[in-house]
Design a protein around this motif. Structure first.
Motif, short mmCIF file in Angstrom:
data_model
loop_
_atom_site.label_atom_id
_atom_site.label_comp_id
_atom_site.label_asym_id
_atom_site.label_seq_id
_atom_site.Cartn_x
_atom_site.Cartn_y
_atom_site.Cartn_z
N ARG A 132 37.06 -119.50 30.36
CA ARG A 132 37.01 -120.38 29.20
C ARG A 132 38.29 -120.25 28.48
NH1 ARG A 132 32.64 -119.88 24.48
NH2 ARG A 132 33.91 -117.89 24.00
N SER A 133 39.02 -119.15 28.30
CA SER A 133 40.15 -118.99 27.77
C SER A 133 41.20 -119.70 28.46
CB SER A 133 40.50 -117.49 27.38
OG SER A 133 41.75 -117.51 26.71
N VAL A 134 41.28 -119.52 29.56
CA VAL A 134 42.34 -120.37 30.48
C VAL A 134 42.16 -121.70 30.22
CG1 VAL A 134 43.34 -120.38 32.72
CG2 VAL A 134 43.05 -118.14 31.91
N VAL A 145 37.82 -125.23 22.73
CA VAL A 145 37.16 -124.41 23.38
C VAL A 145 35.99 -125.29 23.86
CG1 VAL A 145 35.57 -122.33 22.89
CG2 VAL A 145 38.05 -122.36 22.14
N LEU A 146 35.37 -126.03 23.14
CA LEU A 146 34.31 -126.98 23.62
C LEU A 146 34.55 -127.72 24.75
CD1 LEU A 146 31.62 -128.09 23.16
CD2 LEU A 146 32.66 -130.00 21.38
N ARG A 147 35.53 -128.10 24.87
CA ARG A 147 36.01 -128.99 26.18
C ARG A 147 35.86 -127.81 27.06
NH1 ARG A 147 39.10 -133.88 24.99
NH2 ARG A 147 38.96 -134.25 22.80
N ALA A 148 36.50 -126.67 27.22
CA ALA A 148 36.73 -125.81 28.11
C ALA A 148 35.06 -125.37 28.41
CB ALA A 148 37.21 -124.52 27.95
N ASP A 149 34.20 -125.05 27.75
CA ASP A 149 32.70 -124.83 27.66
C ASP A 149 32.21 -126.14 28.69
OD1 ASP A 149 32.16 -122.40 26.94
OD2 ASP A 149 31.71 -122.93 25.04
#
Length: 204
Positions: A132-134, A145-149
């Motif tokens: 998620r961080s990457v 962070v929402l987009r990554a999730d």
């Protein structure tokens, strides 16, 4: 009567390395097929063709084995892959199988194991958080962070439907076609984030 001499240190080291590799490969496959809880120490040792005691000698515990499986698979892949290529690399790893048996199955292990055993939770949580961080770093938007999730949810959902549920037509779909459809759509998520970030900079 002549006594057989002990093998030289170099040979013992080679044998130990081969045994560790067999245990890691067996654990990788069984964790991916059955989940952490379902893959017993006995079954892992049996698939590797070694005594259970060797698993504890080399890895300390089943959790120690899981940690190394994840480190050698998902975390190693994550750290060696350019961020912009990570999603596609992870997706393809779930859609394809290597003839040499060296494929990364960490996301399958994650799918079948996360939330099903406290012993495995820490190791698997680290894997998910690093992915998620990457992915969040690809977006300059405030909700990165929402987009990554959302990207992670799609990735894991595809893995769930293809490898765990085995639902057609996804289960038998061509990997290149799945990647084409998914990556084309996912691109809008990052493109919109970049556009929003540029608009924000222009308005400053």
């Amino acid at each position: 009567m002549e006594t057989a001499s002990a093998p030289p240190p170099e040979e013992r080291r080679r044998d130990a390395a081969a045994t560790r590799r067999r245990l890691l490969e067996a654990a990788r496959d069984l964790f991916a097929e059955r989940g952490y809880e379902g893959a017993t120490v006995r079954s892992i040792a049996a698939r590797a063709g070694v005594n259970q005691a060797l698993l504890f000698r080399y890895f300390g515990s089943k959790r120690g084995l899981l940690t190394e499986v994840v480190a050698l698979g998902g975390l190693e892949q994550l750290r060696a892959t350019p961020p912009e290529e990570l999603f596609e690399t992870a997706l393809r790893s779930m859609l394809t199988r290597s003839a040499e048996g060296t494929e990364d199955r960490s996301l399958e292990v994650y799918l079948r194991s996360v939330g099903r055993g406290d012993e495995a939770a820490g190791t698997l949580r680290e894997l998910g958080e690093e992915y998620r961080s990457v992915l969040a770093g690809l977006s300059g938007a405030p909700d990165s962070v929402l987009r990554a999730d959302l990207a992670m949810a799609w990735l894991l959902g595809i893995g769930l439907m293809r490898t765990v549920v085995a639902r057609e037509p996804l289960a038998g779909a061509d990997p290149d076609e799945v990647c084409r459809l998914v990556l084309g759509t996912l691109g809008h998520l990052w493109a919109e984030a970049e556009a929003e970030a540029d608009a924000g900079d222009g308005g400053a």
